[in-house]
Design an enzyme around this catalytic site. Structure first.
Site, PDB file in Angstrom:
ATOM      1  N   LYS A 192      35.050  43.854  93.547  1.00  8.82           N
ATOM      2  CA  LYS A 192      36.193  43.618  94.493  1.00  8.82           C
ATOM      3  C   LYS A 192      36.620  42.134  94.477  1.00  8.82           C
ATOM      4  O   LYS A 192      35.689  41.413  95.208  1.00  8.82           O
ATOM      5  CB  LYS A 192      35.575  44.001  96.080  1.00  8.82           C
ATOM      6  CG  LYS A 192      37.035  44.106  96.764  1.00  8.82           C
ATOM      7  CD  LYS A 192      36.823  44.051  98.271  1.00  8.82           C
ATOM      8  CE  LYS A 192      36.375  42.606  98.880  1.00  8.82           C
ATOM      9  NZ  LYS A 192      37.825  41.736  98.751  1.00  8.82           N
ATOM     10  N   GLY A 244      30.077  34.233  98.557  1.00  7.30           N
ATOM     11  CA  GLY A 244      30.952  34.092  99.731  1.00  7.30           C
ATOM     12  C   GLY A 244      30.317  33.377 100.927  1.00  7.30           C
ATOM     13  O   GLY A 244      29.114  32.634 100.603  1.00  7.30           O
ATOM     14  N   SER A 245      30.646  33.689 102.106  1.00  8.13           N
ATOM     15  CA  SER A 245      30.252  32.995 103.145  1.00  8.13           C
ATOM     16  C   SER A 245      29.050  33.419 103.392  1.00  8.13           C
ATOM     17  O   SER A 245      28.544  34.674 103.332  1.00  8.13           O
ATOM     18  CB  SER A 245      31.273  33.170 104.475  1.00  8.13           C
ATOM     19  OG  SER A 245      31.181  34.544 104.737  1.00  8.13           O
ATOM     20  N   GLU A 247      27.890  33.927 106.632  1.00  8.32           N
ATOM     21  CA  GLU A 247      28.137  34.830 107.694  1.00  8.32           C
ATOM     22  C   GLU A 247      28.149  36.368 106.808  1.00  8.32           C
ATOM     23  O   GLU A 247      27.472  37.247 107.427  1.00  8.32           O
ATOM     24  CB  GLU A 247      29.364  34.379 108.196  1.00  8.32           C
ATOM     25  CG  GLU A 247      29.624  35.333 109.516  1.00  8.32           C
ATOM     26  CD  GLU A 247      30.885  35.064 110.021  1.00  8.32           C
ATOM     27  OE1 GLU A 247      31.835  34.045 109.500  1.00  8.32           O
ATOM     28  OE2 GLU A 247      31.289  35.794 110.833  1.00  8.32           O
ATOM     29  N   GLY A 249      27.238  37.171 104.031  1.00  5.85           N
ATOM     30  CA  GLY A 249      26.020  37.291 103.202  1.00  5.85           C
ATOM     31  C   GLY A 249      24.970  38.004 104.365  1.00  5.85           C
ATOM     32  O   GLY A 249      24.289  38.833 103.833  1.00  5.85           O
ATOM     33  N   GLU A 266      24.985  34.538  96.601  1.00  5.26           N
ATOM     34  CA  GLU A 266      25.236  33.345  96.611  1.00  5.26           C
ATOM     35  C   GLU A 266      26.313  32.743  97.503  1.00  5.26           C
ATOM     36  O   GLU A 266      27.453  32.987  97.687  1.00  5.26           O
ATOM     37  CB  GLU A 266      25.962  32.899  95.085  1.00  5.26           C
ATOM     38  CG  GLU A 266      25.865  31.695  94.553  1.00  5.26           C
ATOM     39  CD  GLU A 266      26.932  30.823  94.845  1.00  5.26           C
ATOM     40  OE1 GLU A 266      27.210  30.139  95.788  1.00  5.26           O
ATOM     41  OE2 GLU A 266      28.147  30.769  93.999  1.00  5.26           O
ATOM     42  N   CYS A 300      31.511  25.963  96.866  1.00  2.00           N
ATOM     43  CA  CYS A 300      30.144  25.966  97.455  1.00  2.00           C
ATOM     44  C   CYS A 300      29.114  24.953  97.017  1.00  2.00           C
ATOM     45  O   CYS A 300      28.560  24.703  97.962  1.00  2.00           O
ATOM     46  CB  CYS A 300      29.721  27.373  96.980  1.00  2.00           C
ATOM     47  SG  CYS A 300      29.472  27.728  95.412  1.00  2.00           S
ATOM     48  N   GLU A 397      29.592  24.065 106.463  1.00  2.00           N
ATOM     49  CA  GLU A 397      30.439  23.849 105.222  1.00  2.00           C
ATOM     50  C   GLU A 397      31.984  23.771 105.649  1.00  2.00           C
ATOM     51  O   GLU A 397      32.236  24.775 106.168  1.00  2.00           O
ATOM     52  CB  GLU A 397      30.270  25.221 104.345  1.00  2.00           C
ATOM     53  CG  GLU A 397      30.901  25.257 103.211  1.00  2.00           C
ATOM     54  CD  GLU A 397      30.525  26.397 102.492  1.00  2.00           C
ATOM     55  OE1 GLU A 397      30.434  27.578 103.032  1.00  2.00           O
ATOM     56  OE2 GLU A 397      30.263  26.299 101.050  1.00  2.00           O
TER      57      GLU A 397
HETATM   58  P1  NAI Z   1      34.142  35.611 102.961  1.00  2.00           P
HETATM   59  O1  NAI Z   1      32.740  35.547 102.811  1.00  2.00           O
HETATM   60  O2  NAI Z   1      34.485  36.468 104.065  1.00  2.00           O
HETATM   61  O3  NAI Z   1      34.709  36.500 101.903  1.00  2.00           O
HETATM   62  C1  NAI Z   1      34.052  36.531 100.366  1.00  2.00           C
HETATM   63  C2  NAI Z   1      34.249  37.921  99.919  1.00  2.00           C
HETATM   64  O4  NAI Z   1      33.715  38.862 100.883  1.00  2.00           O
HETATM   65  C3  NAI Z   1      35.925  38.615  99.874  1.00  2.00           C
HETATM   66  O5  NAI Z   1      36.096  39.075  98.947  1.00  2.00           O
HETATM   67  C4  NAI Z   1      36.104  39.400 101.169  1.00  2.00           C
HETATM   68  O6  NAI Z   1      36.993  40.302 101.012  1.00  2.00           O
HETATM   69  C5  NAI Z   1      34.637  39.769 101.417  1.00  2.00           C
HETATM   70  N1  NAI Z   1      34.083  40.378 102.566  1.00  2.00           N
HETATM   71  C6  NAI Z   1      34.426  39.850 103.715  1.00  2.00           C
HETATM   72  N2  NAI Z   1      33.838  40.479 104.729  1.00  2.00           N
HETATM   73  C7  NAI Z   1      33.057  41.323 104.084  1.00  2.00           C
HETATM   74  C8  NAI Z   1      31.994  42.494 104.468  1.00  2.00           C
HETATM   75  N3  NAI Z   1      31.719  42.614 105.823  1.00  2.00           N
HETATM   76  N4  NAI Z   1      31.416  43.070 103.606  1.00  2.00           N
HETATM   77  C9  NAI Z   1      31.513  42.997 102.390  1.00  2.00           C
HETATM   78  N5  NAI Z   1      32.443  42.242 101.772  1.00  2.00           N
HETATM   79  C10 NAI Z   1      33.049  41.250 102.744  1.00  2.00           C
HETATM   80  O7  NAI Z   1      34.937  34.326 102.776  1.00  2.00           O
HETATM   81  P2  NAI Z   1      36.198  33.871 103.690  1.00  2.00           P
HETATM   82  O8  NAI Z   1      36.212  34.255 104.881  1.00  2.00           O
HETATM   83  O9  NAI Z   1      37.288  33.973 102.511  1.00  2.00           O
HETATM   84  O10 NAI Z   1      35.941  32.332 103.863  1.00  2.00           O
HETATM   85  C11 NAI Z   1      35.344  31.807 104.811  1.00  2.00           C
HETATM   86  C12 NAI Z   1      34.525  30.633 104.634  1.00  2.00           C
HETATM   87  O11 NAI Z   1      33.402  31.149 103.940  1.00  2.00           O
HETATM   88  C13 NAI Z   1      35.022  29.373 104.047  1.00  2.00           C
HETATM   89  O12 NAI Z   1      35.659  28.661 104.853  1.00  2.00           O
HETATM   90  C14 NAI Z   1      33.944  28.802 103.463  1.00  2.00           C
HETATM   91  O13 NAI Z   1      33.258  28.061 104.086  1.00  2.00           O
HETATM   92  C15 NAI Z   1      32.974  30.180 103.022  1.00  2.00           C
HETATM   93  N6  NAI Z   1      32.920  30.456 101.728  1.00  2.00           N
HETATM   94  C16 NAI Z   1      32.035  30.282 100.687  1.00  2.00           C
HETATM   95  C17 NAI Z   1      32.170  30.609  99.515  1.00  2.00           C
HETATM   96  C18 NAI Z   1      31.070  30.165  98.684  1.00  2.00           C
HETATM   97  O14 NAI Z   1      31.318  30.348  97.246  1.00  2.00           O
HETATM   98  N7  NAI Z   1      30.034  29.887  98.994  1.00  2.00           N
HETATM   99  C19 NAI Z   1      33.508  31.052  98.964  1.00  2.00           C
HETATM  100  C20 NAI Z   1      34.405  31.513  99.922  1.00  2.00           C
HETATM  101  C21 NAI Z   1      34.028  31.320 101.295  1.00  2.00           C
END
Ligand code: NAI
Length: 795
Positions: A192, A244-245, A247, A249, A266, A300, A397
């Site tokens: 996804k 991803g984030s 939170e 995770g 990650e 990240c 972050e």
């Molecule tokens: P996010 O963690 O919400 O999104 C990442 C992925 O997870 C997306 O594909 C999203 O659709 C999916 N997702 C969201 N909620 C989910 C759930 N409950 N269960 C399963 N999958 C879910 O990150 P977002 O909202 O795009 O960005 C917010 C903050 O997160 C950013 O400002 C940044 O600080 C951090 N982030 C960190 C990343 C990293 O590589 N460490 C990458 C993206 C964001």
């Protein structure tokens, strides 16, 4: 402007990349994308679509299917159906498919780069020269592993159906990082992509069609967080891999806790960028540009916390300002820009909010005078100085082009500041003194440390975090293990609920010849001392036929806390040499051997004479094995395709809580505690609830074997109570739970606070007497985490 005037101004003219091919590709799909399930394009079952937009101008690029639970279910079914055939293919055939995919990525590299830039807003220079070449490299590398998998992982099998959820910052690269190792190891996947950036994953689905990949091996389901959630919760998914984030995770850790789904995370980071006064400052500033302004800082592992040695702070800040002033912010498709668009309005607002808060908390904000494009989501490169280490901009972050600068005086202070974070993804160290640089690198709590370089990635070098940056690695041999499991594991019987340990041998027959002895109350063992339990209570320990064997202390949360404190203080064990650890372990084996007969006699009352004798004899062998391993579980040196070596070190996890199995009180304890100790961890062990009296023999053993106080702490009591405190404790880095299924679920659920690594038997009964199942690399891999230290060479 005349040519002469241009020569005087030396300004860049626009050098736009032509988006025609990418636009044609989108048009060819009718500006509307469906899910890629079972090798076909399928309309969303809920008929819903969402828009994906170009963040540099806010224009809609296409409509994309919003995945519902029904879509996810169809994709999981397709992946499940495809799994047996994909797994049964020869390694060579799987290697050929991956090789074909890598070739296709190269063949369509420009289209992919342009699409990525249009959908994400990153400069075309980056998508063209970094993202897409790394995608191809990652798939090639794993085509190689697909070929070698049976030779190198003969005892392993794939997890099965894998759900993969990725973010928007490196859309296709993250897809490749997830899909390539999963396929190479024989799994099938449902990916996804992030809702802001689905296009290149959909283009990759087209490449899977072109490569003739069997239907259902790769499925792409688009959608938002709710689609990801449906994938995480689907009962027929065997493993979830998430980037991803932190939170989200955490939410995924909680959602998967009651299941036996494997999980790798990650997550975020707040990586330190340390510059010593003897560093080559100009190079360090170039590194910094890459470290924090690459991909608009939406990385990240971005070097977002600058730690400068005080004596050079002023000139360094001057150089940084000078260099930032030359960075060009502009339209991402312009080949001459350095900083493109922020992925979405919500992210832009988040950056603005955090910077304002940082300023309110005392930071000084400096931004160059730079004209931002009139439309779209742009944010200038930003330097925050005078940042207090506790400020939000030093701790959280930001995920934007914002650097938070602080100073330090000594290497020791640098390490303290660098590690003063809940994260642990990456770090940079700049110093011309290789001794200082490597000494500091070794002390940093981070999965990747770049010495005199930054943001280098290669498929051969595992990438992943310590602490709240997640667990598991992507890339390298260790990355493959995330998609494999020992082939015998799924066939192990489940342990029946508590207190019915399957005994080895005919215990009842043997027991008649033993004399049950009522012993004194066995105390706890904390910090190298026998201590009374805080509760003042003890628990009766009875044999399976009801005889009172003795009393064990009833430990409680206070005792666990004391034990954790003692384990944290036992640094001498973590710092001592592997040779010394081996010596101490051999000494334990020697002392156990000397006291063999008395321990067998006591243990026999609980498990029968035959099993007791076997536990002792196999136990001595097991300690020998881990004494042998202590100085042999080496890391590796990688040769990435740059002028660097990457030193992959197996580092201990830190302080571990270990719940020992009920079925073999002595041998189970030794089988878990010894590998943890051999790798340099400190331990709080909860012995078998069936026979905690073994603690008395164990602490006498440790007391007489030169093990420093606090390296092992033993707390007896009810697992259900002690495990909860251990799993919730922020100073515990990892939990091993080898009790029943309920304990496995508790360990995972309660560990969300600091996202500690949890390894469990999933409630299965391991035959601790069989060295093929109960000792060796599988245990050592779970007792360590890999840190890659990149060191450049050459003039
Ligand atoms: P996010 O963690 O919400 O999104 C990442 C992925 O997870 C997306 O594909 C999203 O659709 C999916 N997702 C969201 N909620 C989910 C759930 N409950 N269960 C399963 N999958 C879910 O990150 P977002 O909202 O795009 O960005 C917010 C903050 O997160 C950013 O400002 C940044 O600080 C951090 N982030 C960190 C990343 C990293 O590589 N460490 C990458 C993206 C964001």
């Amino acid at each position: 402007m005349s040519i002469a005037e241009k020569f005087v101004a030396m300004d860049y003219g626009p050098a736009p990349e032509d988006p025609k091919e990418a636009r044609t590709w989108i048009e060819h799909h009718g500006h509307r994308f469906q899910h890629f399930i079972n090798g076909t394009w399928q309309a969303p079952r809920g008929s819903e679509y969402f828009d994906t937009v170009d963040p540099s101008n806010g224009e809609k690029l296409a409509s994309v299917a919003q995945g519902s639970s029904a879509d996810v279910d169809a994709a999981v079914q397709a992946a499940r159906a495809a799994f047996p055939k994909w797994r049964a293919l020869t390694p060579h055939v799987r290697a050929r498919y991956l090789y074909a995919l890598a070739r296709l990525v190269q063949k369509h590299s420009r289209l992919l780069a342009v699409l990525e830039t249009m959908d994400n807003g990153k400069p075309i220079r980056e998508s063209r020269d970094i993202d897409i070449p790394l995608v191809a490299r990652h798939i090639y590398y794993h085509a190689g592993w697909a070929q070698l998998i049976d030779q190198e992982f003969a005892e392993y099998e794939p997890c099965g159906v894998v759900g993969q959820i990725i973010p928007w910052n490196f859309p296709l690269l993250m897809a490749a990082w997830k899909i390539a190792p999963a396929l190479a190891t024989g799994n099938t996947v449902i990916l996804k992509p992030a809702e802001f950036t689905p296009l290149t994953a959909l283009a990759f689905a087209g490449l899977c069609e072109e490569a003739g990949l069997p239907d259902g091996v790769v499925n792409i389901v688009t959608g938002d967080g709710s689609t990801g959630e449906a994938l995480v919760k689907h009962p027929d998914v065997d493993k979830i891999a998430f980037t991803g984030s932190t939170e989200v995770g955490r939410a995924i850790r909680s959602a998967t806790a009651p299941t036996s789904k494997r999980l790798s995370l990650e997550l975020g980071g707040k990586s330190p960028f340390i510059i010593f006064d003897d560093a080559d400052l100009d190079s360090a500033v170039e590194g910094l540009v890459d470290g924090i302004w690459f991909n608009q800082g939406q990385v990240c592992c971005a070097g977002s916390r600058l730690l400068m040695q005080e004596s050079i702070a002023e000139p360094l800040i001057g150089k940084i300002k000078e260099r930032i002033s030359t960075l060009r912010v502009g339209l991402p498709l312009d080949k001459a820009i350095d900083i493109g668009a922020i992925v979405a309005r919500v992210q832009l607002e988040r950056i603005q909010r955090m910077v304002s808060q940082g300023i309110a908390e005392g930071a000084t904000c400096w931004q160059p005078e730079v004209a931002l494009p009139a439309t779209g989501f742009f944010y200038p490169p930003t330097l925050l100085s005078n940042v207090h280490p506790t400020s939000i901009v030093a701790q959280q972050e930001i995920f934007g082009p914002v650097l938070a600068a602080m100073t330090f005086r000594t290497p020791r202070e640098a390490v303290e500041l660098a590690n003063n974070t809940v994260y642990g993804l990456a770090a940079c160290v700049w110093s011309e003194n290789i001794n200082v640089a490597l000494h500091v690198a070794a002390q940093l709590k981070a999965g990747v440390v770049w010495v005199n370089c930054t943001n280098l990635f290669d498929a051969s070098c595992g990438f992943g975090g310590y602490r709240e940056s997640g667990f598991g690695r992507e890339g390298g041999k260790e990355g493959l293990l995330e998609y494999l499991q020992p082939s015998w594991f799924k066939n192990l019987p489940k342990l029946s609920p508590r207190h019915t340990p399957p005994l080895h041998g005919n215990a009842n027959a043997d027991r008649e010849n033993t004399t049950p002895a009522i012993d004194r109350t066995v105390k706890l063992y904390i910090g190298g001392k026998q201590t009374r339990p805080d509760s003042g209570y003890s628990m009766e320990v009875r044999s399976p036929d009801g005889n009172l064997l003795g009393e064990a202390s009833l430990g409680n949360r206070k005792d666990i806390r004391n034990a954790v404190e003692a384990a944290r203080k036992a640094e001498s064990w973590t710092k001592t040499t592997a040779h010394n650890r081996a010596q101490v372990l051999y000494y334990c084996a020697e002392n156990l051997s000397q006291r063999r007969d008395e321990i067998v006699r006591r243990l026999a009352a609980a498990v029968g004479a035959k099993q007791a004798a076997q536990e002792l004899d196999v136990g001595i062998e097991r300690i020998f094995s881990y004494a042998a391993w202590a100085d042999k579980f080496d890391g590796a040196v990688h040769n990435p395709p740059f002028r660097n070596i990457a030193i992959a070190m197996n580092e201990p996890l830190g302080t571990m809580g270990i719940i020992c199995p009920i079925e073999a009180p002595l041998l189970g304890f030794l089988s878990l505690v010894m590998p943890a100790l051999a790798m340099g961890n400190t331990v709080i062990a909860v012995p078998s609830e069936a026979y905690p009296l073994i603690a008395a023999d164990l602490y006498q053993l440790f007391d007489t074997s030169d093990l420093p106080g606090g390296a092992v702490n033993i707390v007896t009591g009810y697992v259900s109570q002690l495990l909860k405190t251990l799993a919730e404790h922020d100073d515990v880095d990892a939990i091993w739970s080898f009790s029943d299924e309920a304990s496995a679920a508790t360990a995972k659920a309660m560990s969300v606070g600091n996202l500690k690594q949890v390894w469990t038997n999933e409630g299965r009964a391991i035959d601790w007497f069989n060295p093929k199942l109960a000792e060796g690399r599988w245990f050592l891999e779970h007792a360590t985490q890999v840190k890659n230290i990149w060191v450049p060479y050459g003039e």
